[in-house]
Structure formats: structure tokens, C-alpha cells
Motif scaffolding. Structure first.
Motif, PDB file in Angstrom:
ATOM      1  N   ASP A 188      25.631 -23.624  11.443  1.00  0.00           N
ATOM      2  CA  ASP A 188      26.140 -24.142  12.826  1.00  0.00           C
ATOM      3  C   ASP A 188      27.726 -24.623  12.699  1.00  0.00           C
ATOM      4  OD1 ASP A 188      25.689 -26.341  11.398  1.00  0.00           O
ATOM      5  OD2 ASP A 188      24.174 -27.324  12.933  1.00  0.00           O
ATOM      6  N   VAL A 189      28.103 -24.537  11.510  1.00  0.00           N
ATOM      7  CA  VAL A 189      29.465 -24.905  11.533  1.00  0.00           C
ATOM      8  C   VAL A 189      30.349 -23.585  11.503  1.00  0.00           C
ATOM      9  CG1 VAL A 189      31.285 -25.955  10.103  1.00  0.00           C
ATOM     10  CG2 VAL A 189      29.052 -26.881  10.099  1.00  0.00           C
ATOM     11  N   THR A 190      31.284 -23.383  12.503  1.00  0.00           N
ATOM     12  CA  THR A 190      31.975 -22.182  12.804  1.00  0.00           C
ATOM     13  C   THR A 190      32.908 -21.883  11.445  1.00  0.00           C
ATOM     14  OG1 THR A 190      32.417 -22.894  15.024  1.00  0.00           O
ATOM     15  CG2 THR A 190      33.862 -21.148  13.910  1.00  0.00           C
ATOM     16  N   GLY A 191      32.853 -20.658  10.936  1.00  0.00           N
ATOM     17  CA  GLY A 191      33.568 -20.212   9.518  1.00  0.00           C
ATOM     18  C   GLY A 191      32.865 -20.274   8.471  1.00  0.00           C
ATOM     19  N   ALA A 192      31.726 -21.319   8.551  1.00  0.00           N
ATOM     20  CA  ALA A 192      31.193 -21.797   7.372  1.00  0.00           C
ATOM     21  C   ALA A 192      30.144 -20.497   6.776  1.00  0.00           C
ATOM     22  CB  ALA A 192      30.121 -22.829   7.369  1.00  0.00           C
ATOM     23  N   PRO A 193      29.885 -20.377   5.328  1.00  0.00           N
ATOM     24  CA  PRO A 193      28.952 -19.109   5.104  1.00  0.00           C
ATOM     25  C   PRO A 193      27.613 -19.593   5.624  1.00  0.00           C
ATOM     26  CG  PRO A 193      29.524 -20.775   3.261  1.00  0.00           C
ATOM     27  CD  PRO A 193      30.198 -20.918   4.289  1.00  0.00           C
ATOM     28  N   ASN A 194      26.847 -18.536   5.256  1.00  0.00           N
ATOM     29  CA  ASN A 194      25.328 -18.592   5.600  1.00  0.00           C
ATOM     30  C   ASN A 194      24.636 -19.661   4.744  1.00  0.00           C
ATOM     31  OD1 ASN A 194      25.549 -16.559   7.688  1.00  0.00           O
ATOM     32  ND2 ASN A 194      24.576 -15.095   6.280  1.00  0.00           N
ATOM     33  N   GLU A 195      23.551 -20.219   5.173  1.00  0.00           N
ATOM     34  CA  GLU A 195      22.841 -21.251   4.473  1.00  0.00           C
ATOM     35  C   GLU A 195      21.379 -20.626   4.352  1.00  0.00           C
ATOM     36  OE1 GLU A 195      23.728 -24.537   6.850  1.00  0.00           O
ATOM     37  OE2 GLU A 195      22.510 -23.931   8.454  1.00  0.00           O
ATOM     38  N   LEU A 213      19.445 -25.738   3.734  1.00  0.00           N
ATOM     39  CA  LEU A 213      20.055 -25.842   2.071  1.00  0.00           C
ATOM     40  C   LEU A 213      21.125 -24.999   1.909  1.00  0.00           C
ATOM     41  CD1 LEU A 213      19.247 -27.790  -0.213  1.00  0.00           C
ATOM     42  CD2 LEU A 213      18.076 -25.681  -1.075  1.00  0.00           C
ATOM     43  N   ARG A 214      22.130 -25.425   1.236  1.00  0.00           N
ATOM     44  CA  ARG A 214      23.164 -24.660   0.749  1.00  0.00           C
ATOM     45  C   ARG A 214      22.644 -23.361  -0.185  1.00  0.00           C
ATOM     46  NH1 ARG A 214      28.430 -26.302  -1.434  1.00  0.00           N
ATOM     47  NH2 ARG A 214      29.495 -24.651  -2.952  1.00  0.00           N
ATOM     48  N   ILE A 215      23.162 -21.974   0.145  1.00  0.00           N
ATOM     49  CA  ILE A 215      22.806 -21.060  -0.779  1.00  0.00           C
ATOM     50  C   ILE A 215      22.777 -21.450  -2.281  1.00  0.00           C
ATOM     51  CG2 ILE A 215      23.127 -18.910  -1.491  1.00  0.00           C
ATOM     52  CD1 ILE A 215      23.896 -17.847   1.273  1.00  0.00           C
ATOM     53  N   ASP A 216      21.734 -21.433  -3.071  1.00  0.00           N
ATOM     54  CA  ASP A 216      21.295 -21.615  -4.383  1.00  0.00           C
ATOM     55  C   ASP A 216      21.511 -23.207  -4.559  1.00  0.00           C
ATOM     56  OD1 ASP A 216      21.840 -18.868  -4.889  1.00  0.00           O
ATOM     57  OD2 ASP A 216      23.935 -19.112  -5.533  1.00  0.00           O
ATOM     58  N   VAL A 225      42.396 -21.780 -15.388  1.00  0.00           N
ATOM     59  CA  VAL A 225      43.066 -22.459 -14.439  1.00  0.00           C
ATOM     60  C   VAL A 225      41.754 -23.504 -13.511  1.00  0.00           C
ATOM     61  CG1 VAL A 225      43.818 -22.059 -11.998  1.00  0.00           C
ATOM     62  CG2 VAL A 225      44.112 -20.462 -13.764  1.00  0.00           C
ATOM     63  N   GLU A 226      42.429 -24.832 -13.341  1.00  0.00           N
ATOM     64  CA  GLU A 226      41.376 -25.903 -12.748  1.00  0.00           C
ATOM     65  C   GLU A 226      41.005 -25.331 -11.355  1.00  0.00           C
ATOM     66  OE1 GLU A 226      41.021 -30.379 -12.265  1.00  0.00           O
ATOM     67  OE2 GLU A 226      42.884 -29.713 -11.718  1.00  0.00           O
ATOM     68  N   ILE A 227      39.570 -25.607 -11.151  1.00  0.00           N
ATOM     69  CA  ILE A 227      39.026 -25.064  -9.977  1.00  0.00           C
ATOM     70  C   ILE A 227      38.754 -26.227  -9.074  1.00  0.00           C
ATOM     71  CG2 ILE A 227      36.677 -24.198  -9.360  1.00  0.00           C
ATOM     72  CD1 ILE A 227      36.084 -23.096 -12.266  1.00  0.00           C
ATOM     73  N   ILE A 228      39.129 -26.267  -7.823  1.00  0.00           N
ATOM     74  CA  ILE A 228      39.162 -27.082  -6.883  1.00  0.00           C
ATOM     75  C   ILE A 228      38.900 -26.559  -5.609  1.00  0.00           C
ATOM     76  CG2 ILE A 228      40.584 -28.785  -5.615  1.00  0.00           C
ATOM     77  CD1 ILE A 228      42.571 -29.093  -8.028  1.00  0.00           C
ATOM     78  N   GLY A 229      37.875 -26.923  -4.974  1.00  0.00           N
ATOM     79  CA  GLY A 229      37.435 -26.518  -3.686  1.00  0.00           C
ATOM     80  C   GLY A 229      35.872 -26.403  -3.426  1.00  0.00           C
ATOM     81  N   ASP A 230      35.420 -25.749  -2.755  1.00  0.00           N
ATOM     82  CA  ASP A 230      34.039 -25.486  -2.146  1.00  0.00           C
ATOM     83  C   ASP A 230      33.676 -24.176  -1.891  1.00  0.00           C
ATOM     84  OD1 ASP A 230      31.296 -25.717  -1.371  1.00  0.00           O
ATOM     85  OD2 ASP A 230      31.834 -27.889  -0.493  1.00  0.00           O
ATOM     86  N   ASP A 231      32.863 -23.572  -2.583  1.00  0.00           N
ATOM     87  CA  ASP A 231      32.875 -21.926  -2.590  1.00  0.00           C
ATOM     88  C   ASP A 231      31.600 -21.556  -3.239  1.00  0.00           C
ATOM     89  OD1 ASP A 231      33.327 -18.878  -2.754  1.00  0.00           O
ATOM     90  OD2 ASP A 231      35.377 -19.404  -2.331  1.00  0.00           O
ATOM     91  N   LEU A 232      31.078 -20.691  -2.587  1.00  0.00           N
ATOM     92  CA  LEU A 232      29.679 -19.881  -2.902  1.00  0.00           C
ATOM     93  C   LEU A 232      29.988 -18.855  -4.284  1.00  0.00           C
ATOM     94  CD1 LEU A 232      27.693 -19.197   0.248  1.00  0.00           C
ATOM     95  CD2 LEU A 232      27.563 -21.251  -1.173  1.00  0.00           C
TER      96      LEU A 232
END
Length: 492
Positions: free
Chosen positions: A352-359, A381-384, A443-450
Motif C-alpha cells: 500500500d506504499v506507492t512505488g514499494a515492491p510487493n510483499e 511481511l517483507r518478501i523473505d 563496495v559498501e552496501i547502503i540501502g534497502d532492496d530485495l
């Protein structure tokens, strides 16, 4: 001594068990996550439904839409000769449809008559003429290539109200009109007074069933068995939970995870039977609790919640002792035996958050045995997102056991804070960093991604087929899963 390497190829791996974990250090730990409560999917207020609906429910994606099956069942406490007893209606099976897995509707099926009309969503009403409906009905769509068209949908069901319960195999060409596959009950050991389920396991080319039974100590538990044809089953064995405390488990809700079908995930209902006490008296809805206790003390004092467990062989499970879903901070519809029963299934739905991935959408019961209706609520729940490798800002790490892989990219389902981050080191099977794949090469990982692609100075393709370990080093981050892929563009 070097450990034997496991071949994982390009399959998704999660942290739901310890199979590929060698060691965890620093401040890192494995963290069980709970789904978020969302809207009510169904209030069971039709005349053929009632206040005991939804305890056993099944849902899955089919073609372009979604299906849900649930028990339509009602119980009323009646007084006779100064005593209270539960008067139960026959157990029928209701059917729902949805275009998105979120908003559900009752189609008029015209299949089963109720009070002189077939204008209802009842899809099945029992086995034989002497039973009072069907107990533990859990349909699935059979993907076995050898499946006959008339049995494209299958289910296990028990003859409700006729004790001892017996288990039968059912079939349907369309998931709506059901018939017995075989007139005689199946030769499977169990008590069957729960949601008995089965499915085609495409990874292992067999049918697998999970059924309810009572142990030698009269504790509620789960057995499993397999079959080549859905009619002839192996000896049903008790599930094993090494290192876990003894618990009574009502349902099981085991299924292969659709993104990693080599892993079985389960969401059993934990049944906790307590004596009547001031603590029980202080729980929500005490008047109704006392009324149920007049029928049986456990009806008023027993409580339930949902657990999470995972397995690679279908019999031995790592069971997480903490609740996956708690009864919650609610003044009504909670803290009673029958609440928090998870459904069997898992749906990928829009956020229900615009642009967010499926859950992931999951469904659980609430308000059991109250008034004239109860409810089925959606959780997300977040996928996985069942279990994560978590580290605080001070940092922590996990090192895997040796494995071999295929592919040209490593993708992480990961979430970091703005001040946190993660790096991955690839080591030899003996634990030595490989040239071009050390922490300083990542390379350092920063963010939120599936599916965040990890990048090193080295070329990952040069390590395909070679036994390696991964060393995940995290700060204020959660890592949910990892997968080797043929290319970085393979998202999710």
C-alpha cells in the motif's frame, strides 16, 4: 579439517535454519520478524457461517486471481439441566475469490443447498450422509504432470462428527465441485481434528501430507507422510524439533516456500492449556471467557498464538520458540483458544506504499467463539522477511559453511540504516580471503532492496564451481536472504 561443500547453484538461501551457518560473531544475531497487522479480510456474518469460522483456511494464487477456502462453522453455548454445553452446527466449507489477494468476495456458487437455496458461497458440505460436515479441509492445485483433469484440485478431509475421525482423499476438476477419489478412508495414522493438509512437492516428486495426532502423553502434535499417488501413504512419522522445548501444536501450515522450494516453512498454532487463575481472569473479555469455561475449563483458560518453523527434509524442523504472531494489544477478539490460527498459504501482493515492491500476505483468525461471527485478518511481511541476520551499529558478522554456486552476481535482500552498511567477503573453504574478494575489495552496501547486487574488484564468474564461504559483515543492518544469479538484472 575442511568441511564438505554444499551445492546451492542459483537457489535462494535464507537464515531460517542453521544448515549453511558456520559461525556468528560480534553483535550479530538471528532475529525472527513478525508480520504487520492489516485490514480484516472477512467477517463471517452470513447465516451459513458463524463464530467458529476461519480457524482452518487455505489460500493460493490460481491463474489470474486468488482463492481462499475456510470453514463455515458456528457454536452456541446452551443451558440444559443446569449444565452448559457447546452446540455446534455442521462444518461447511466456504469459498472466496480475489483479484489482488487483498479484497475478497463471496461468489454465488449454486453448488450446496442451505436452508432451501444454493445462492451462497459454500463449496463442500461433508463426506457421506452420517457426518456433520468436513473437518480439516485444505485444497491445493495439483501441479503433478501426471495429474488427471478430474483431480486437478485435491484435498484431504475428515468426516466431522463421527468419532474416531477418518481421513479421505478428495478431488475436483475446478476447485468448486468435490467428490471422493476413493470410497474408503486412507490408511494414515492420526487423530485428524485439525487442518490436515497435503501438496505435490515438485522438488522431490512426491505428495507430502501433514496431519494432527496425539502423542503417547496425550499432547497435540504433527505427523508427516509421503505418497506417490495421493492414495497410498507411507507410515506417518512425528515431526522432530531438535533443541526446542516441548509444545502442543494444533495446526501445522507447512508448505514449500515459493521462492526457495527446497525449504519447507510452517506456521503452527501453539496451544497453551493453563488452569483457571487470576491471570486468566484478567485477560480480555472475562465474562465470555467464564461462560466458555462452564462448558470446559480449557475453553476459557487455554490460549493460542502462532509459531514459525523451517525444514529441509520435511520432518526435522528448526522451530523458533518466540511467537510469530502474538495475541496482541486488543480489548476484544484476542487471547483465546482458537485465535491467531494462521492460514495455509502465502500470497505475494502489492504494497500500500506507492512505488514499494510487493510483499507477502498471510491471514490469521481472530474473535473465535465470540458472538455470531468472527474474522479473518490479513498480515503482511517483507518478501523473505521471516528471519534476518541482524547487527547493531557496533557491527557483527556471519560466516557460512563451504558451498559451490553458479552465476555471475550475488544478490542480497538487505536493509541498512543511513549510518549502517554491509560488506561481503568471499573466502576459500579453509577460510582464507580470496584475491579480489576481500572486505576491502567490496563496495559498501547502503540501502534497502530485495535484490541488491554485491560488487567486488574481482570477477565472480571465476569462482563458479569452486568451494567457497561467504563472510557477511554488517552494521545497523538486516540481511534476509542471498542468491547467486546469472546477471545483476535478475531482480528478486
Amino acid at each position: 579439517m575442511t568441511q564438505e561443500a554444499t551445492e546451492i547453484g542459483t537457489r535462494l538461501e535464507m537464515f531460517v535454519d542453521d544448515e549453511l551457518i558456520d559461525r556468528i560473531g560480534g553483535g550479530a544475531s538471528l532475529r525472527l520478524h513478525s508480520p504487520a497487522m492489516k485490514e480484516l479480510a472477512l467477517v463471517t456474518d452470513r447465516p451459513w457461517e458463524g463464530n467458529m469460522c476461519g480457524g482452518y483456511k487455505t489460500y493460493f494464487h490460481d491463474r489470474s486471481g486468488f482463492r481462499m477456502y475456510y470453514q463455515a462453522w458456528n457454536g452456541v453455548i446452551v443451558e440444559e439441566d443446569g449444565k452448559a454445553r457447546m452446540q455446534e452446527a455442521p462444518i461447511r466449507i466456504g469459498y472466496l475469490e480475489s483479484d489482488d489477494g487483498i479484497n475478497w468476495r463471496r461468489p454465488s456458487l449454486g453448488v450446496v443447498e442451505f436452508e432451501g437455496s444454493t445462492d451462497n458461497n459454500i463449496t463442500f458440505d461433508g463426506i457421506g450422509t452420517e457426518c456433520k460436515g468436513v473437518h480439516g479441509f485444505a485444497p491445493f492445485k495439483d501441479t503433478n504432470p501426471a495429474c488427471l483433469p478430474e483431480a486437478r484440485y485435491k484435498a484431504l478431509g475428515a468426516n466431522a462428527g463421527v468419532w474416531p475421525l477418518k481421513l479421505y482423499a478428495l478431488q475436483s476438476p475446478d476447485g468448486i465441485r468435490w467428490s471422493l477419489m476413493y470410497e474408503e478412508p486412507l490408511a494414515v495414522k492420526g487423530a485428524f481434528d485439525s487442518q490436515n493438509l497435503a501438496f505435490w512437492d515438485a522438488t522431490r516428486d512426491e505428495y507430502r501430507a501433514y496431519v494432527r495426532d496425539f502423542s503417547a502423553k496425550s499432547l497435540r502434535g504433527i505427523r508427516t507422510c509421503t505418497s506417490p499417488d495421493f492414495l497410498h501413504w507411507s507410515e506417518a512419522e512425528w515431526l522432530a524439533f531438535p533443541g526446542a522445548p516441548e509444545e502442543q501444536l494444533y495446526t501445522n501450515q507447512v508448505l514449500p516456500y515459493y521462492r526457495a522450494p527446497h525449504l519447507f516453512l510452517g506456521f503452527p498454532a501453539r496451544y497453551v492449556e493453563r488452569p483457571w487463575s487470576p491471570t486468566i481472569e484478567a485477560l480480555p473479555e472475562p465474562a465470555h471467557r467464564r461462560l466458555r469455561a462452564r462448558v470446559s475449563e480449557r475453553y476459557g483458560a487455554a490460549i493460542s498464538d502462532a509459531l514459525f518453523m523451517a525444514s529441509r527434509d520435511g520432518r526435522t524442523f528448526k522451530r523458533w520458540d518466540e511467537a510469530f504472531i502474538r495475541p496482541g494489544l486488543r480489548p476484544v477478539g484476542s487471547w483465546a483458544y482458537g485465535d491467531c490460527y494462521m492460514g495455509w498459504g502465502m500470497l505475494e501482493t502489492r504494497s500500500d506504499v506507492t512505488g514499494a515492491p510487493n510483499e507477502l500476505s498471510l491471514f490469521a483468525t481472530e474473535g473465535y467463539w465470540r458472538g455470531k461471527a468472527n474474522a479473518i485478518r490479513r498480515y503482511t511481511l517483507r518478501i523473505d522477511g521471516f528471519v534476518s541476520l541482524h547487527a547493531p551499529l557496533g557491527g557483527g558478522e556471519l560466516v557460512t559453511k563451504p558451498f559451490t554456486f553458479s552465476g555471475a552476481a550475488l544478490l542480497l535482500n538487505i536493509s541498512t540504516s543511513a549510518g549502517g552498511g554491509a560488506r561481503v567477503e568471499i573466502e576459500t573453504a579453509d577460510g582464507c580471503p580470496l584475491e579480489g574478494f576481500g572486505l576491502d575489495d567490496c563496495v559498501e552496501i547502503i540501502g534497502d532492496d530485495l535484490a541488491f547486487p554485491v560488487r567486488w574488484r574481482g570477477d565472480l564468474r571465476t569462482l563458479v564451481g569452486q568451494p567457497v564461504r561467504l563472510r557477511f559483515v554488517l552494521r545497523d543492518a538486516d540481511l534476509y536472504s542471498y542468491r547467486f544469479a546469472l546477471a545483476e538484472r535478475e531482480r528478486g
